[in-house]
Design an enzyme around this catalytic site. Structure first.
Site, short mmCIF file in Angstrom:
data_model
loop_
_atom_site.label_atom_id
_atom_site.label_comp_id
_atom_site.label_asym_id
_atom_site.label_seq_id
_atom_site.Cartn_x
_atom_site.Cartn_y
_atom_site.Cartn_z
N SER A 186 0.73 -1.07 -0.04
CA SER A 186 0.04 -0.02 0.07
C SER A 186 0.87 1.41 -0.02
O SER A 186 0.35 2.29 -0.52
CB SER A 186 -0.97 -0.14 1.03
OG SER A 186 -0.34 -0.19 2.36
N HIS A 214 -5.65 -3.70 -1.88
CA HIS A 214 -5.21 -2.66 -2.87
C HIS A 214 -5.18 -3.45 -4.32
O HIS A 214 -4.35 -3.04 -5.12
CB HIS A 214 -3.95 -1.85 -2.59
CG HIS A 214 -4.05 -0.72 -1.64
ND1 HIS A 214 -4.59 0.40 -1.77
CD2 HIS A 214 -3.45 -0.83 -0.29
CE1 HIS A 214 -4.49 0.95 -0.55
NE2 HIS A 214 -3.96 0.36 -0.14
N LYS A 245 -12.36 -0.19 -0.32
CA LYS A 245 -11.43 0.32 -1.36
C LYS A 245 -12.35 0.22 -2.75
O LYS A 245 -13.05 0.98 -3.02
CB LYS A 245 -9.98 -0.23 -1.39
CG LYS A 245 -9.24 0.31 -0.09
CD LYS A 245 -7.97 -0.18 0.19
CE LYS A 245 -7.45 0.25 1.42
NZ LYS A 245 -6.53 -0.72 2.24
C1 LIG Z 1 -6.68 -0.82 3.81
C2 LIG Z 1 -5.82 -2.15 4.07
C3 LIG Z 1 -6.41 -3.01 5.04
C4 LIG Z 1 -7.45 -2.46 5.99
O1 LIG Z 1 -8.88 -2.42 5.36
P1 LIG Z 1 -9.98 -1.95 5.97
O2 LIG Z 1 -10.85 -2.74 5.52
O3 LIG Z 1 -10.19 -0.71 5.85
O4 LIG Z 1 -9.69 -2.22 7.53
C5 LIG Z 1 -5.74 -4.18 5.20
N1 LIG Z 1 -4.73 -4.43 4.64
C6 LIG Z 1 -4.19 -3.62 3.72
C7 LIG Z 1 -3.00 -4.17 2.56
C8 LIG Z 1 -4.75 -2.62 3.44
O5 LIG Z 1 -4.22 -1.80 2.27
#
Ligand SMILES: *Cc1c(COP(=O)(O)O)cnc(C)c1O
Length: 397
Positions: A186, A214, A245
């Protein structure tokens, strides 16, 4: 609060500000989109180009998803007032699990309130002190916390360093060996080398867990994620992902994998057993998002085209841009204070792109992480490049 503790916290805050590490929260008054409205001062709204949302396919404000969520509110109500196993499972929760399993091509899926919860649930429920984890140094904070909660031994290999991973695997005598990686990292926007990792997982008989937060929805030919991109769909055992996302961007997360693993999680995963079931409107909205994602070839093409345009533009302006082929494009500025100032000036000029610095990234690795959406147009990005160029010359970086 007693005076001494108040003082301790105030000193910590002063220290954070002093080091240029204070995170400010802008107040957005519009819905999420390419162009948003942000409050500047107490009641002045500013129209600004958003370059830092995880809104990869532009579904956060999609009419069909909103309609599905509204209908769900009417038909299924506002909240579940229960965890899943007591009286918190509606037909749509099972439907979403089923649809995710078929989209990701895994046997079964379990829902969580977030991917953070999914990642903190996973390891503790399925590993013991007889087992061993092998995780990339740059995995997401939630995976790190999840691994901390379990008793398995831990090996942290250098970022995408296959020789290091292999050495550690070859020395292991653990009952279950489990490799853990982000699919797309990320903060850097690069992908894990899943082709090579899956060869190692086969060679050393290790399970492979990929956090594809992602990637789900937009990486790979049909948006299934990094396992599709590297053509190793059946070699990735477990996929954790988020609905926060590309899949509409609300909230919620999931784990997909072998049915035995998912069933164990339903029986033992603490964030599943002791935290509320997902709101029905989120479930219905995410179901609609999945449907749209399955027909989003044009959006995915646009996303790649715009990401390439943006990245090439930055490179030709002399920016130090991280290698990678995803819509996450970080611009390295290294110093947190410079990054803060850069971001502030971008904002003044009409571009919203926040700075990332310690503890979100390592010290001395501060950056502006830009993220492209299928909603962005060439015109918008061309304008943004001019603004980046202007701020760059103002600050002499
Ligand atoms: C955004 C993200 C998370 C957390 O996701 P949420 O559903 O917002 O808790 C976990 N792992 C990765 C790699 C992320 O980018």
């Amino acid at each position: 609060m007693v005076y001494t503790s108040k003082n301790i916290y105030q000193n910590q805050l002063n220290d954070i500000v002093e080091k240029g590490l204070y995170k400010n929260e802008w107040k957005i008054t519009s819905s999420q989109s390419a162009q948003i409205k942000v409050l500047e001062g107490s009641n002045v709204e500013k129209d600004i180009l958003n370059l830092c949302a995880n809104n990869y396919l532009g579904l956060s404000n999609n009419e069909e998803i909103i309609e599905a969520a509204k209908n769900s509110l009417t038909e299924k109500g506002f909240g579940m007032s229960s965890v899943r196993f007591i009286c918190g499972t509606q037909d749509i929760h099972k439907e979403l699990e089923f649809k995710l399993s078929s989209f990701l091509e895994k046997e079964d899926t379990i829902l969580f309130a977030s991917a953070f919860d999914a990642n903190t649930a996973l390891f503790e429920a399925i590993l013991t002190e007889e087992d061993e984890l092998f995780s990339d140094k740059l995995v997401h904070a939630s995976l790190i916390d999840g691994m901390r909660l379990c008793k398995a031994k831990k090996q942290i290999y250098n970022h995408s360093d296959m020789a290091d991973l292999e050495k550690r695997l070859s020395e292991s005598t653990a009952r279950i060996k489990m490799i853990v990686t982000d699919g797309v990292f990320s903060m850097d926007g690069d992908m894990a080398k899943l082709d090579e990792i899956s060869l190692l997982s086969e060679k050393y008989n290790a399970m492979l867990v990929v956090d594809d937060c992602h990637a789900t929805g937009f990486i790979g030919e049909s948006g299934k994620g990094t396992h599709e991109y590297f053509n190793v769909k059946d070699k990735v055992d477990i996929i954790t992902t988020t609905f926060g996302k590309a899949l509409g961007g609300s909230m919620g997360g999931s784990i997909s994998g072998p049915k035995e693993v998912i069933e164990i999680l339903r029986q033992k995963a603490r964030p599943y057993l002791f935290s509320n079931a997902l709101m029905p409107a989120i479930v219905s909205g995410t179901l609609k998002a999945l449907e749209l994602v399955e027909n989003a070839n044009e959006k995915r093409k646009q996303l790649i085209a715009m990401s390439d345009y943006w990245k090439n533009g930055l490179v030709s302006l002399g920016f130090d841009v991280k290698e990678g082929s995803t819509p996450i494009i970080p611009i390295m500025l290294y110093e947190s204070k410079v990054t803060q100032e850069f971001s502030k000036r971008l904002f003044e000029n009409g571009v919203y792109a926040v700075g990332f610095f310690y503890p979100v990234v390592a010290e001395g690795e501060a950056r502006i992480r830009t993220q492209i959406s299928a909603l962005h147009t060439k015109n918008q990005l061309e304008q943004a490049l001019k603004i980046f160029q202007k701020v760059k010359s103002e600050l002499g970086v």
